[in-house]
Scaffold this motif. Structure first.
Motif, mmCIF file in Angstrom:
data_model
loop_
_atom_site.group_PDB
_atom_site.id
_atom_site.type_symbol
_atom_site.label_atom_id
_atom_site.label_comp_id
_atom_site.label_asym_id
_atom_site.label_seq_id
_atom_site.Cartn_x
_atom_site.Cartn_y
_atom_site.Cartn_z
ATOM 1 N N UNK A 147 0.832 -1.207 0.000
ATOM 2 C CA UNK A 147 0.000 0.000 0.000
ATOM 3 C C UNK A 147 0.868 1.259 0.000
ATOM 4 N N UNK A 148 1.867 1.308 0.898
ATOM 5 C CA UNK A 148 2.732 2.481 0.987
ATOM 6 C C UNK A 148 3.555 2.666 -0.281
ATOM 7 N N UNK A 149 4.089 1.558 -0.816
ATOM 8 C CA UNK A 149 4.903 1.658 -2.022
ATOM 9 C C UNK A 149 4.081 2.180 -3.195
ATOM 10 N N UNK A 150 2.845 1.733 -3.319
ATOM 11 C CA UNK A 150 1.995 2.193 -4.421
ATOM 12 C C UNK A 150 1.690 3.689 -4.275
ATOM 13 N N UNK A 151 1.381 4.130 -3.057
ATOM 14 C CA UNK A 151 1.085 5.544 -2.833
ATOM 15 C C UNK A 151 2.309 6.419 -3.100
ATOM 16 N N UNK A 152 3.467 5.977 -2.603
ATOM 17 C CA UNK A 152 4.689 6.757 -2.787
ATOM 18 C C UNK A 152 5.121 6.776 -4.247
ATOM 19 N N UNK A 153 4.932 5.666 -4.942
ATOM 20 C CA UNK A 153 5.289 5.599 -6.359
ATOM 21 C C UNK A 153 4.473 6.583 -7.175
#
Length: 277
Positions: A147-153
């Protein structure tokens, strides 16, 4: 969220003149100079606050950030972060190694740190491999990590960079990846030590917008050290001005401008450095 009480830090620096003879002499008789980096520093930062921490080179900004992040041990004083006593040099406890280790681990789980001149990405592997390693270091659950990686990406436009080795990224691209790396574990506090150093105008705007969004949506406490007053004006609601290891002023940029008429010589030089008008 953050309290520093009467914190002091000094360094013992070896000095010698140039030349082979002086080098040989230093093997038997080395001269040292005591550098006082922080002198009785005290301040409090509230939960969700964005603070600009400014001052000239050598003023003690990075030393403060390193003490708050647990990298440096202060000579004296007390530091409390999110209700946890990180350092208490006045009433030194006899902590066992295991207790000290677990206290440090608990602390780093709730902070993110970005040093503009230091990297937390592995140099020769793709960025996504570095993120996977950080996931294991911080023991981030799979669902939270994805979830965090997708948002940050999406927020930092990293889609085309994840498969590229860190050494092949431009400075602006690497800094965006560094910021994402510091936020994968959802920290409550973010320390940004000159995060926009060397960035072009577009990259700076992208980083500023992201930090404002992070503070607004996640209520993340942010401490920003920089020499770019545009970063301060865009992000910080409060400014701590440090010079020669001491807090000289604490207030909003408007408050600091009001005091321009009564400032002493030290403050005048700092105003000139930061072009506060």
């Amino acid at each position: 969220m953050i309290t520093m009480e009467n914190v002091c830090k000094s360094y013992r620096v070896a000095k010698r003149n140039a030349g082979f003879r002086e080098a040989c002499k230093a093997l038997f008789h080395r001269e040292y100079e005591e550098i006082q980096a922080l002198k009785d520093i005290s301040f409090t930062i509230r939960d969700g606050e964005m603070v600009g921490y400014i001052g000239p080179n050598g003023a003690g900004k990075s030393s403060t950030i390193k003490i708050l992040s647990g990298i440096l041990t202060p000579d004296s004083g007390k530091v409390t972060i999110n209700g946890r006593v990180l350092w208490d040099m006045g009433g030194r406890e006899s902590l066992s190694y295991r207790r000290e280790r677990y206290r440090r681990i608990d602390h780093v789980r709730q902070i993110g740190v970005v040093f503009g001149q230091r990297s937390q990405l592995w140099w020769d592997v793709p960025v996504t491999d570095s993120y996977e390693l950080l996931k294991d270091i911080y023991s981030i659950p799979d669902s939270v990590y994805r979830k965090n990686l997708e948002e940050l990406t999406e927020s930092l436009a990293l889609r085309e960079l994840l498969r590229t080795p860190a050494r092949q990224l431009s400075l602006g691209q690497r800094m965006r990846c560094e910021i994402a790396a510091s936020l994968l574990h959802s920290p409550d506090i973010l320390f940004l030590d000159e995060p926009t150093i060397g960035l072009d105008a577009v990259s700076k705007l992208s980083v500023r917008d992201f930090v404002k969004k992070l503070n607004r949506e996640r209520h993340t406490t942010v401490i920003l050290t920089t020499h770019d007053m545009q970063d301060i004006e865009a992000l910080a609601s409060r400014i701590l001005l440090i010079g020669k290891g001491q807090i000289l002023m604490d207030g909003t940029l408007a408050d600091i401008r009001k005091d321009a008429a009564t400032m002493d010589e030290t403050l005048a030089q700092l105003y000139k450095t930061y072009e506060i008008t």
